[in-house]
Design an enzyme around this catalytic site. Structure first.
Site, PDB file in Angstrom:
ATOM      1  N   LYS A   1       3.531 -40.693  33.069  1.00 32.43           N
ATOM      2  CA  LYS A   1       4.969 -40.931  33.271  1.00 32.43           C
ATOM      3  C   LYS A   1       5.172 -41.995  34.326  1.00 32.43           C
ATOM      4  CE  LYS A   1       7.165 -36.415  32.645  1.00 32.43           C
ATOM      5  NZ  LYS A   1       7.900 -35.342  33.338  1.00 32.43           N
TER       6      LYS A   1
ATOM      7  N   GLY B   1      15.356 -41.825  30.832  1.00 36.29           N
ATOM      8  CA  GLY B   1      15.640 -42.056  29.418  1.00 36.29           C
ATOM      9  C   GLY B   1      14.400 -42.049  28.546  1.00 36.29           C
ATOM     10  N   GLY B   2      13.357 -41.346  28.994  1.00 34.49           N
ATOM     11  CA  GLY B   2      12.145 -41.233  28.179  1.00 34.49           C
ATOM     12  C   GLY B   2      11.276 -42.483  28.173  1.00 34.49           C
TER      13      GLY B   2
ATOM     14  N   HIS C   1      12.789 -27.645  27.018  1.00 32.64           N
ATOM     15  CA  HIS C   1      13.481 -28.266  28.149  1.00 32.64           C
ATOM     16  C   HIS C   1      14.615 -27.323  28.554  1.00 32.64           C
ATOM     17  CE1 HIS C   1      15.564 -31.841  30.197  1.00 32.64           C
ATOM     18  NE2 HIS C   1      16.433 -30.864  30.243  1.00 32.64           N
TER      19      HIS C   1
ATOM     20  N   HIS D   1      12.993 -38.181  23.160  1.00 30.22           N
ATOM     21  CA  HIS D   1      13.198 -37.634  24.495  1.00 30.22           C
ATOM     22  C   HIS D   1      14.650 -37.691  24.922  1.00 30.22           C
ATOM     23  CE1 HIS D   1       8.947 -37.247  24.840  1.00 30.22           C
ATOM     24  NE2 HIS D   1       8.757 -38.544  24.704  1.00 30.22           N
TER      25      HIS D   1
ATOM     26  N   GLU E   1      15.845 -30.190  36.205  1.00 32.49           N
ATOM     27  CA  GLU E   1      15.236 -30.071  34.880  1.00 32.49           C
ATOM     28  C   GLU E   1      13.843 -29.461  34.986  1.00 32.49           C
ATOM     29  OE1 GLU E   1      17.383 -33.621  32.338  1.00 32.49           O
ATOM     30  OE2 GLU E   1      15.355 -34.019  33.048  1.00 32.49           O
TER      31      GLU E   1
ATOM     32  N   ARG F   1      23.716 -35.957  39.509  1.00 30.54           N
ATOM     33  CA  ARG F   1      25.038 -36.333  38.964  1.00 30.54           C
ATOM     34  C   ARG F   1      25.510 -35.225  38.037  1.00 30.54           C
ATOM     35  NH1 ARG F   1      23.095 -37.183  33.684  1.00 30.54           N
ATOM     36  NH2 ARG F   1      21.097 -38.229  33.629  1.00 30.54           N
TER      37      ARG F   1
HETATM   38  P1  ADP Z   1      13.268 -38.820  31.924  1.00 28.82           P
HETATM   39  O1  ADP Z   1      13.486 -39.255  33.338  1.00 28.82           O
HETATM   40  O2  ADP Z   1      12.880 -39.958  31.042  1.00 28.82           O
HETATM   41  O3  ADP Z   1      14.383 -37.955  31.437  1.00 28.82           O
HETATM   42  P2  ADP Z   1      11.655 -36.377  32.110  1.00 28.82           P
HETATM   43  O4  ADP Z   1      10.573 -36.204  33.093  1.00 28.82           O
HETATM   44  O5  ADP Z   1      12.930 -35.656  32.371  1.00 28.82           O
HETATM   45  O6  ADP Z   1      11.931 -37.939  31.968  1.00 28.82           O
HETATM   46  O7  ADP Z   1      11.097 -36.009  30.653  1.00 28.82           O
HETATM   47  C1  ADP Z   1      11.844 -36.285  29.487  1.00 28.82           C
HETATM   48  C2  ADP Z   1      11.426 -35.340  28.361  1.00 28.82           C
HETATM   49  O8  ADP Z   1      10.017 -35.452  28.088  1.00 28.82           O
HETATM   50  C3  ADP Z   1      11.640 -33.870  28.642  1.00 28.82           C
HETATM   51  O9  ADP Z   1      12.958 -33.472  28.353  1.00 28.82           O
HETATM   52  C4  ADP Z   1      10.604 -33.222  27.746  1.00 28.82           C
HETATM   53  O10 ADP Z   1      11.078 -33.187  26.406  1.00 28.82           O
HETATM   54  C5  ADP Z   1       9.443 -34.183  27.787  1.00 28.82           C
HETATM   55  N1  ADP Z   1       8.444 -33.825  28.817  1.00 28.82           N
HETATM   56  C6  ADP Z   1       8.465 -34.240  30.099  1.00 28.82           C
HETATM   57  N2  ADP Z   1       7.408 -33.747  30.810  1.00 28.82           N
HETATM   58  C7  ADP Z   1       6.690 -32.997  29.938  1.00 28.82           C
HETATM   59  C8  ADP Z   1       5.473 -32.241  30.043  1.00 28.82           C
HETATM   60  N3  ADP Z   1       4.762 -32.170  31.182  1.00 28.82           N
HETATM   61  N4  ADP Z   1       5.018 -31.599  28.940  1.00 28.82           N
HETATM   62  C9  ADP Z   1       5.694 -31.682  27.766  1.00 28.82           C
HETATM   63  N5  ADP Z   1       6.834 -32.383  27.609  1.00 28.82           N
HETATM   64  C10 ADP Z   1       7.349 -33.042  28.666  1.00 28.82           C
HETATM   65  P1  ADP Z   2      21.291 -37.270  29.746  1.00 26.54           P
HETATM   66  O1  ADP Z   2      19.867 -36.875  29.969  1.00 26.54           O
HETATM   67  O2  ADP Z   2      22.242 -36.308  30.379  1.00 26.54           O
HETATM   68  O3  ADP Z   2      21.620 -37.599  28.334  1.00 26.54           O
HETATM   69  P2  ADP Z   2      21.019 -40.107  30.523  1.00 26.54           P
HETATM   70  O4  ADP Z   2      20.815 -40.534  31.932  1.00 26.54           O
HETATM   71  O5  ADP Z   2      19.927 -40.340  29.564  1.00 26.54           O
HETATM   72  O6  ADP Z   2      21.531 -38.598  30.579  1.00 26.54           O
HETATM   73  O7  ADP Z   2      22.283 -40.873  30.003  1.00 26.54           O
HETATM   74  C1  ADP Z   2      23.544 -40.393  30.269  1.00 26.54           C
HETATM   75  C2  ADP Z   2      24.580 -41.271  29.622  1.00 26.54           C
HETATM   76  O8  ADP Z   2      24.794 -42.402  30.448  1.00 26.54           O
HETATM   77  C3  ADP Z   2      24.286 -41.853  28.265  1.00 26.54           C
HETATM   78  O9  ADP Z   2      24.601 -41.027  27.200  1.00 26.54           O
HETATM   79  C4  ADP Z   2      25.175 -43.077  28.293  1.00 26.54           C
HETATM   80  O10 ADP Z   2      26.487 -42.741  27.897  1.00 26.54           O
HETATM   81  C5  ADP Z   2      25.218 -43.496  29.715  1.00 26.54           C
HETATM   82  N1  ADP Z   2      24.341 -44.632  30.047  1.00 26.54           N
HETATM   83  C6  ADP Z   2      23.240 -44.546  30.806  1.00 26.54           C
HETATM   84  N2  ADP Z   2      22.685 -45.748  30.986  1.00 26.54           N
HETATM   85  C7  ADP Z   2      23.436 -46.626  30.299  1.00 26.54           C
HETATM   86  C8  ADP Z   2      23.372 -48.044  30.089  1.00 26.54           C
HETATM   87  N3  ADP Z   2      22.412 -48.793  30.613  1.00 26.54           N
HETATM   88  N4  ADP Z   2      24.312 -48.606  29.309  1.00 26.54           N
HETATM   89  C9  ADP Z   2      25.281 -47.856  28.769  1.00 26.54           C
HETATM   90  N5  ADP Z   2      25.393 -46.526  28.945  1.00 26.54           N
HETATM   91  C10 ADP Z   2      24.496 -45.912  29.697  1.00 26.54           C
HETATM   92 MG    MG Z   3      15.021 -36.068  32.224  1.00 24.41          MG
END
Ligand code: ADP
Ligand code: ADP
Ligand code: MG
Length: 645
Positions: free
Chosen positions: A158, A164-165, A208, A234, A274, A296
């Protein structure tokens, strides 16, 4: 309390914040880019300030312009919504320096959770279980792969700055480690300007589950959990609260861990901790681990509001204005069950490709809470997230909430762009999910079944054909021949052509033949009914007819123009950019042989990466895309050699 606040966001979350601020008697100031001048959030606010052109870097990410707008309009506080600047510690600090209140945690709390490695180290120190793994300083490939062996495969690499995955790679064994590391680093550098990574155990049968917390800067409470295991790429699609099958003992343990996490950083306001849960053996109190904290309000906060009966934006406003937390832990309870579905403008079978378009129809039924930033007639533009709405259902039991959401989705009417509506409906019916066993791999595993386009029932095709051929459309008007006049109507449903034969019988009746099946249709006022089925609502537009058939779903048909033969010939040789974006990878070179479905180019748009595939077998004649280049919609990226003959 504040008298006037500015909302530094757009879309449904800006509208959501305005709703509560207004209910509490506050005035609201919206900000908007040129693409949003006529947007719903602008219309709802008391005042609105233009902050720049459409690209987010020139508008919604411009902290200076937003702070200036707040000062110019006399707003006392800024609500950042989610996304955009909401987790930017420099912005939070700049807001405070300008003498305004940032409706969110302190700069230092945001910073503490900003990088995944530092956050994990901090949480370990606070006694919060973290995913076993390596989050140390040494970034050499040797050390990292040694640590991966030590953790035991499969592992997850990671990006420490990830979100955002992105910058994440699952690695099954030592042979793939080096390649996966290199590509995770590349993606992380491009997306975050930071290529540091951590390695952790890939949890099996992962769920999750996250905990909503609220702090006053010293103490914190939790508002129970949400299960967000239904994800694609993700990213969350359906969220619910409470988590199905959650034992009370585990709920307590997770809630307490989340509160420890928040208190360890002096958290103020709404946040989400999370966790990843190993559900291979059911839910157990010793099988959850901290992943990250989102500092947030979360997209899926309404399910928590539904089960607690609280307004989290009201809590945010109260806490930010210096009031104590409205309730103590002992006063918080769960009432029933809630589910949220995110309705997106996206082409699911094409790999969840974001779509754009004008919403010529957008109607929601009663019985669910709808959060949206668009109205009928508004456009989903390529500039921002393609979410159309969130539908939230609440009921006394999970079964009741799911049923309510299913019915609401079936009765939702959207036309003008492709959506994930039928995918959401299919997902709600999926067996493991229904049984209360979601996991993060469920969508991926069941993709073919979930994305299978349901062929439209013949009755629906018949009524669509009658609408196209019907009164006002010429063909059925003024017929007075002795012999019945049969007209052929060609409809396109996705890629398949469906011919229908329409024969008027006079006195408001007609015969329609679809797929060899003969049906008798009767006219009731302006509407046709076939058999005893409930008549569908019909939207007839140039080149398109959309049938809203209630429980039988929405079916959109193209009406091909018989004179237009150009489309197929030209498009087969060129792969066009479906939307404005940035070219992230070019995977082929000139002269290379490709097979239909091979990945040619990856572009990033609307927060996601999209692979563009070869439309047919062939040889690459020309590569027009360049890595890193910004491209417009409709720009050719790869050209194939023309087909022989
Ligand atoms: P992001 O900042 O991109 O949201 P996260 O660390 O929250 O990254 O992970 C995003 C997703 O990836 C999680 O919601 C889960 O589905 C998967 N994931 C993350 N860490 C693990 C893990 N150690 N084992 C399995 N799945 C994972
Ligand atoms: P969550 O895990 O709660 O879905 P994210 O951080 O992945 O949260 O994104 C939350 C929301 O923020 C997205 O659904 C989108 O509406 C908005 N967002 C985040 N980054 C951007 C970006 N670069 N441009 C436009 N919208 C964004
Ligand atoms: Mg996350």
């Amino acid at each position: 309390m504040f008298q006037r606040i500015l909302i530094a966001n757009r879309g449904e979350i800006a509208c959501r914040v305005i709703d509560t601020a207004r209910r509490l008697g506050m005035e609201t100031v919206a900000v908007f880019s040129d693409a949003d001048a006529g947007a719903r959030h602008v219309a709802m606010a008391d005042r609105a300030v233009r902050i720049g052109p459409a690209p987010v870097a020139d508008s919604y990410l411009r902290g200076d312009a937003i702070i200036a707008a707040a000062q110019a309009t006399g707003a006392q506080a800024i609500h950042p919504g989610y996304g955009f600047l909401s987790e930017n510690p420099d912005f939070a600090a700049a807001v405070a320096r300008a003498g305004l209140v940032f409706i969110g945690p302190s700069e230092s709390a945001i910073r503490a959770m900003g990088l995944k490695d530092a956050a994990k180290a901090l949480m370990e120190g606070a006694g919060v279980p973290v995913v076993p793994g390596y989050h140390g300083e040494d970034q050499s490939p040797e050390r990292l792969s040694h640590e991966a062996e030590h953790i035991g495969y499969p592992v997850l690499i990671k990006a420490v700055a990830g979100g955002g995955g992105k910058g994440m790679r699952q690695v099954e064994g030592p042979a793939q480690f080096a390649d996966a590391l290199a590509s995770a680093r590349r993606e992380a550098m491009a997306a975050f300007g930071n290529d540091a990574v951590l390695v952790e155990k890939y949890v099996s049968t992962p769920r999750h589950i996250e905990v909503q917390v609220f702090g006053d800067g010293t103490r914190a409470v939790h508002l129970f959990e949400r299960d967000c295991s239904l994800q694609r790429r993700h990213q969350k699609v359906i969220e619910e609260a409470p988590a199905p099958g959650m034992p009370e003992e585990m709920r307590q343990a997770m809630g307490q861990a989340a509160v420890r996490a928040a208190e360890a950083i002096g958290y103020s306001g709404a946040g989400t901790v999370e966790f990843i849960v190993d559900a291979s053996d059911g839910l157990r109190a010793d099988r959850f681990w901290f992943m990250e904290m989102n500092t947030r309000l979360q997209v899926e906060h309404p399910v928590t509001e539904a089960i607690t009966g609280l307004d989290l934006v009201e809590w945010q406003l109260r806490v930010a204005s210096g009031e104590p937390l409205p309730l103590q832990q002992k006063d918080l309870f769960i009432w029933g069950h809630a589910v949220e579905a995110r309705l997106y403008a996206e082409d699911v079978p094409a790999g969840f490709l974001p779509a754009t378009g004008r919403l010529t129809r957008l109607r929601f039924p009663d019985g669910v809470r709808v959060e949206t930033g668009v109205r009928e007639g508004d456009a989903i533009t390529p500039w921002y997230d393609p979410m159309i709405a969130k539908l939230v259902a609440h009921g006394p039991t999970r079964e009741a909430a799911l049923g309510r959401l299913s019915r609401a989705l079936a009765a939702t009417q959207v036309a003008g762009c492709v959506t994930n509506l039928s995918f959401l409906s299919a997902l709600l019916e999926q067996g493991e999910f229904r049984a209360g066993h979601p996991d993060t791999g469920l969508i991926e595993r069941n993709l073919p079944g979930l994305t299978q386009a349901t062929p439209p029932p013949p009755e629906v095709v018949a009524v669509a054909a009658l609408a196209v051929a019907g009164p006002g459309q010429g063909a059925l008007e003024g017929f007075h021949l002795w012999a019945p006049l049969t007209r052929r109507v060609d409809l396109l449903h996705g890629d398949s052509a469906i011919p229908a034969l329409v024969t008027p019988l006079g006195s408001g009746e007609a015969l329609v033949e679809v797929d060899g099946q003969q049906m008798r249709a009767c006219r009731d006022g302006a509407a046709w009914t076939v058999g005893d089925r409930i008549p569908a609502e019909i939207l007839l537009e140039p080149g398109r007819v959309t049938m809203f058939a209630g429980p039988q779903g929405t079916h959109a048909f193209q009406i091909p123009d018989p004179l237009d033969r150009t489309v197929e010939a030209s498009s087969a040789d060129e792969v066009l950019s479906p939307m404005p974006g940035i070219v992230r990878a070019v995977l082929v070179e000139t002269g290379q042989k490709v097979a239909r479905g091979d990945r040619l180019v990856v572009i990033e748009a609307m927060k996601m990466e999209h692979a563009l595939a070869a439309p047919r077998d062939g040889r690459v004649a020309e590569v027009l895309a360049e890595e890193g280049a910004q491209v417009e919609a409709g720009l050719p990226l790869v050209r194939l050699e023309p087909r022989d003959g």
